[in-house]
Each structure stands twice: as C-alpha cells, then as structure tokens.
Motif scaffolding. Sequence first.
Motif, PDB file in Angstrom:
ATOM      1  N   ASN A   1       0.816  -1.205   0.000  1.00 43.18           N
ATOM      2  CA  ASN A   1       0.000   0.000   0.000  1.00 43.18           C
ATOM      3  C   ASN A   1       0.848   1.251   0.000  1.00 43.18           C
ATOM      4  OD1 ASN A   1      -2.719   0.129  -0.207  1.00 43.18           O
ATOM      5  ND2 ASN A   1      -3.075  -0.813   1.801  1.00 43.18           N
ATOM      6  N   ALA A   2       1.897   1.209   0.847  1.00 42.69           N
ATOM      7  CA  ALA A   2       2.757   2.382   0.991  1.00 42.69           C
ATOM      8  C   ALA A   2       3.485   2.671  -0.315  1.00 42.69           C
ATOM      9  CB  ALA A   2       3.752   2.162   2.119  1.00 42.69           C
ATOM     10  N   LEU A   3       3.876   1.610  -1.007  1.00 40.73           N
ATOM     11  CA  LEU A   3       4.571   1.782  -2.282  1.00 40.73           C
ATOM     12  C   LEU A   3       3.652   2.438  -3.308  1.00 40.73           C
ATOM     13  CD1 LEU A   3       7.435   0.999  -2.948  1.00 40.73           C
ATOM     14  CD2 LEU A   3       6.576  -1.061  -4.039  1.00 40.73           C
TER      15      LEU A   3
ATOM     16  N   THR B   1       0.997   4.258  -2.676  1.00 42.28           N
ATOM     17  CA  THR B   1       0.741   5.640  -2.274  1.00 42.28           C
ATOM     18  C   THR B   1       1.935   6.528  -2.608  1.00 42.28           C
ATOM     19  OG1 THR B   1      -0.749   4.963  -0.531  1.00 42.28           O
ATOM     20  CG2 THR B   1       0.247   7.127  -0.304  1.00 42.28           C
TER      21      THR B   1
ATOM     22  N   ILE C   1      -4.057   4.332   3.127  1.00 43.20           N
ATOM     23  CA  ILE C   1      -2.975   4.334   4.113  1.00 43.20           C
ATOM     24  C   ILE C   1      -2.756   5.726   4.702  1.00 43.20           C
ATOM     25  CG2 ILE C   1      -1.068   4.790   2.518  1.00 43.20           C
ATOM     26  CD1 ILE C   1       0.521   2.654   4.012  1.00 43.20           C
TER      27      ILE C   1
ATOM     28  N   ILE D   1      10.074   4.295   2.686  1.00 44.73           N
ATOM     29  CA  ILE D   1       9.577   3.786   1.407  1.00 44.73           C
ATOM     30  C   ILE D   1       9.433   4.921   0.405  1.00 44.73           C
ATOM     31  CG2 ILE D   1       7.551   2.757   0.272  1.00 44.73           C
ATOM     32  CD1 ILE D   1       7.202   1.041   2.796  1.00 44.73           C
TER      33      ILE D   1
ATOM     34  N   PHE E   1       2.282  10.394   5.020  1.00 42.71           N
ATOM     35  CA  PHE E   1       1.847  10.763   3.671  1.00 42.71           C
ATOM     36  C   PHE E   1       1.048  12.063   3.666  1.00 42.71           C
ATOM     37  CE2 PHE E   1       2.464   6.139   2.696  1.00 42.71           C
ATOM     38  CZ  PHE E   1       3.531   6.359   1.831  1.00 42.71           C
TER      39      PHE E   1
END
Lengths: 187, 561
Positions: A2-4, A6, B54, B70, B167
């Motif tokens: 998911n983080a990738l 996003t 997320i 990341i 984020f």
Amino acid sequence: MNALLTSCRLVIATMLICVAGYATVIWGVGHILTPWTAQGSLITASDGTVIGSRLVAQDFTEAKYFWPRPSAVDYDGAGAGGSNKSPASADLTVRAKEIVTKYGATADNPLPAELAAASGAGLDPHISVDAARYQAVRVAKARQLPLPEVQTIIDMHASSPGGFLTLGRLVNVLEINLALDRAKEAP
Amino acid sequence: MPLTAILFVVFIVGTAIALSWPLGRYMRWAMDPAPAGGVAARFTGAFQWTGGRIARVQQDWKRYVVTMLIFNVVMFIVSFSILALQQYLPLNPDGKGAIDGSLVFNTAASFTSNTNLQHYSGEVSLSYFSQLGALMWLQFVSAATGIAALAALARGLAGRESVGNFFVDVQRATFLVLLPAALVVASLMLIGGMPMTFQGAAHVMTLEGAEQVIARGPVAAFLTIKQLGTNGGGFFGPNSTHPLENPNFWTNALSMISIVLIPMACVWMFGRIVGRLRHAAVVFGVMLVLLLAKITGAVYFESAPTAAFADLPITQNVGNLEGKEMRFGATSGPTWAVLTTSTSNGSVGAMHDSLNPLTGVMPMVGMWLNATFGGVGVGMINMFLYIIVAVFIAGMMVGRSPEYLGWRVESREVRLAILALVAHGLFILGGTAIFAATPWGTEALNNTGPHGFSEVLYEFSSASANTDRASRGWATTRSPGNVSTGTIMLLARFIPIILPLAIVGSLMTKRRTAESAGTLGVDDGTFAAMLLLTILIVGALTFFPAGTLGPVAEHFAYAVR
C-alpha cells in the motif's frame, strides 16, 4: 505494498504540481513581467547580432577596452568556475605577478585588488570605480580621447550595488566598453 | 568590524528573524491543524484522498519511519532513472549526454538526502529535464520530508496519541509550506533580474569578435526552492556566485534570507506544537548566539588581504577577493559561508576553498555542530539530540532525575541520542582518515599540505552534515569518492531522523509527569547556558584535533612565512 502505491501516487502529484505547474507559472511570470532579464539579459547590437549578456563578463584584451577581473575558466559562459585555490597558494602569486606586469603596476601606483583576484564563477561583470579609473589613462591613450571624457563615461555608469549596505561604487565592464564604442561613433 | 559590515549582517539576520515568527505561526497552522473544521482540515481531507487508504490512519513512530523510508526509496529510484536516462528524455536543447554511473548514484543520493553535494556541474552535464524533473523535484520533497519528521517529533513530545501520518504530512509541507513560499520568492527573484528560460545556451559574438557560449535555463524556479529547502546544489556549477544565478545585491540578500528563513521558522513551529513557546525562544537564542559568533569570526578573518599578494604592488585594504563577486559587497561572502553551512544548505556565494584559512574554520564548525538552525526540519531535530544530552547531564549534575517537557529521560533515550551524535563524528572523521591516507583521496586534491587535508575534511563534513559540497576543490568525478560520500549522505540523512523519532517513541510509552518546582526548567538562562556548553563540548572534543591539522595548521604555516 500500500505504501509503495501511495508513494507512487504522491510522486505523480508532486511532479505535476511542483515541477510542471510551478515551473510553468514562474516561466509565465518572467515572460510577462521581465521578458528581457528572463532570457538572460542579452544585449543586441544595432545590426541585430547578440554581443553578450549584461550579467556575464567577456574577455577584453585590447588596450582600448577596459579589462574585467581575471577568470579561472577563461570567461567560459558554458562552464563557469573559480580557481578554488587557497589564498596563500603560490599559484595565485604567479598569476598575480603576470597581471601586475600586464597593468604595469608599481608600489607607488598599486593595482586595485579585484583586478588580481579571480571571481567565484569567473564571470563577474563588474569592477570597482577605482579599478576603472586605474585603466582610464591606457584606454584614453589607445582611443586618442581626452582623459576627462573617459572618466565621465565611468562616472555616468557607476552605481552602488547595495546602497549604504555596501562600500564603494561599481561599473559594468561591458557597459562602459559599449559606451566607449558608441561615443566614438557619435560625432 | 566596520559599520557597513555590521549593518549588512543585522539587515540579513534581522529580516530573517522578523519573517520567521509569522512563518512559524503559519507552519503550525499548515502542518498541525486542528482536527475538525477550517481550511487546513479541508486540505487534510484532500491529502488523504491523494494518499489513499494508508493516509487515513494515525501512525505510530515506527510506521511513520517505515512509510517515510519507502517514499524516499521511491524518490531515489525515480530521480536515479531520470538522471541515468537523460539523453533519451525531452527538454534537452543543448544535447547533454549520458552521465557516469557512480555520479548518477552520488547525485541521486545527494538530492534524496537533502544534501545536494554537487559532484557534477549543472550547466555542463545536466539537461533541463534532469535539473527540473529530478533535482528540483527532490528539492521540494526531500525538504518536505524533513519538515514532516519534525512535525511528527513535536507531536510525540506534545503527548499526542499518534505522531501523525507521513503521507499527509509530506503533502502539507510540500503544497502548503514550500510551494507558496517558492512562488513568492521566485517571483521576486525574477523581478531582481534572474533568468527563467527554456531556450538553450546563447551564442554571442563579443565586442572583440570572439565567440562566447552562455549557458542559461530555468534558473529562477530552481534557485528559489534550492535556497528555501536548504538544498544547495546550484543550477550552475559555481552556484550563487554565477551572475545568472545571482544577478545583483538584492537577489543575493533575498537568497541569504531564504536560506535561513524556514530553519528559523521550524523552531517556532516546534515550540507551538509542543505548546512551549518560551522553550522554543531559548533554543532559538542559543542557535542565534552560535550563528552570530560564527559570522563575526568569518567576517573578521576574511577582512585580511589575500596572502598570495603580500609582496606585490596590489592594494591590501579590501580583504580577500579571490573567489568573490564585486556586486555582493565585502561582507556577503563570509556571511553566506556561515549561513549556508549552518543550515546544511551548501549553496555558495563565494568560493569556500579560497576563503582565508581561519575563515574556513567557521563553515566547518557549522557542519560539525549541524544544529545552528540546521536544515529544514532536521536542524531542530538535531538540536533535540543535544537537548536530550544537556538535560541528562544537567540532571546528573544536580542529582535530580532528568526530565524533558515532563518526560523522564533515561539511559535508553540518552544512548540513542549519543549514538546519533557519534555517528556524525564517525562519518566525518572516519571518511577523512581513510581518504587522507590513501590514493583515493590524495590523488583527488586541488591543493597540497594542510589545505589539502582541509579539502578532504570539508568534503566529508559536508557529506555527513548533508550540506552541499559546492565547488570545493576536491576532484569530484572519481568512483570511490562518489560512492563513499553517496553512502555517507544517505546514512547521515536517515540516522538522525530515525533515532530521534525512536527516542520520542520510547518517551511516549512512559507516563508523563507534571512539571513541578523541583523540575529543572528548560526555558530559562541556566538551561540556555547548559545547552550551549553541551553543544560546544561535544563539538569541540570531537572535531578540534582534525580542525587543528587542517585550517589552523595552514594559518600558522603562512603566518610564520
């Protein structure tokens, strides 16, 4: 995972807004507000050829022109740089000796320091009024002009870069050289 | 110091301080808005939408760090690809070719880590697409990463349940803080005469009939975010000494103010989020004292004339002009050198290699301490490490249990803080030692003797402090240097972000006690003195011997001659 995903979405968003959007807006502002300087302050001669940028020093070696500060990159506008030498370096002494000989400086008539010191980018377009006056005799002689006329041109183009926050006044070498050439054409 | 010099310094630093106060207030509003209602909350909604599922959760410090890493890995890959493929990409009017692999690694690492160590020369090697799509983009998002991390740290110390969401934070910092600031400042830079064009180099015929090629490009947009984000790494090789990157006195002044503005505002933002403005004022004061001390020293030492001209018929009354521009005035070079290294910016307004030897100490001190305002966000985070150590030592000295903002500071936190501080020293001194003793370093030198040693020391100081190297003489196109400094930059960027967040994570597991009369205060003069001493002792003990071998030895070498 998911983080990738996003992260990739943020890359796209930031690229669109901060690169494409921002650069376009700033380009547009420059295009409208300051079209001449936004293109690099290029000076065009009467016949339409571009003779230089007001902001970028060019090499002058003939006696009839004022000479700019030395350049560690030989006035290369496509690969600027400084000497990166220690101020105690023997290389600088050697370079300065050549310059002293070129100007014929003596202990009674010492050379203004910036004429012996290379600038950071090797493209500094300015010299101090003192450094211009220092060369005025040579220039006047080479052009067979009366000295006061040359000095008037220096004074007319002298300005203080930062008002009371800086010492001394400067002239733009390309500008006074252009003014000299034009003064010759005028009569 | 002459009056003009004092007025100049007061003008630059004073304006930055005056602007940092309202900006700090605004940054608090943008980075840490009230949970419901209002404009900022609506932005949060938008950022959660861009970020997806997320971005809606509240993260603990570990999740925050992992998502940050990341995102930074993706940043690295994207910029690496753009740089490596620039010859196939658009916006390349001057037909720039491929770049060497180790240089691509170094440059991508450098800009991802907000260091912007420049082993390339912009106008020589890079296409406009590389400059804007890879480097300018990273100047936004890497600076935003630092601001986001500081916001998270402050939330933890304020006793919130969560440090926030990376984020969302990184978008807040990019779109609400950096972008509006860049739009305003870049417009002012354009009015000041800076170029912004997508046409390639200009070919001109000089008055004496020679051909001169003048590189230009979209400078105004690039330069502005480089300064605001404490990025460094100029559009042109020699950075802000280049007349097209810094046309006159006023663009120069605006650049200097931009360099230190957001780092200053970050201190106020931190104070507002933790709810301790007085404490922030004390920290701000300590940073300011160190900054002004370094500026005074640099301006003073730089007023000595160029030593190489000593016996020649050259005027000796204007200071050292080697590597400096006339249009900025005599005080600008040394002042800029201090500002840029204090804030881990690294763009230069005068050539640091050509500063007088003792002047050259001041920029190095800036990078060694790395917390006199420091990089955007991360400067205050570095200061937090010193605060933890200072609080601990003060507590031990008076025999009370050390506390910071009501949190008990115990051995685990201090160990982490010391680890982060030692890592900085280890990267600088270890890297310098290896490269000064082997052909990897000695073959790359531009000067010999103590000045050569200074070059290596400066190189690793700037890599570890995430300050751009910026045209220091050390030769820069060699693989060992590219790979080693590239690796150091990445480690030195993320260790001092991760460890402080770990400290906060550890504090957050404890019960917060109310501060009482028995607690050592952190918003008075005693604490300020304690903090100042801690910074000086840790910095001096670590780096003094190396400094003696380089600039100090060089000064005495030619003073004796």
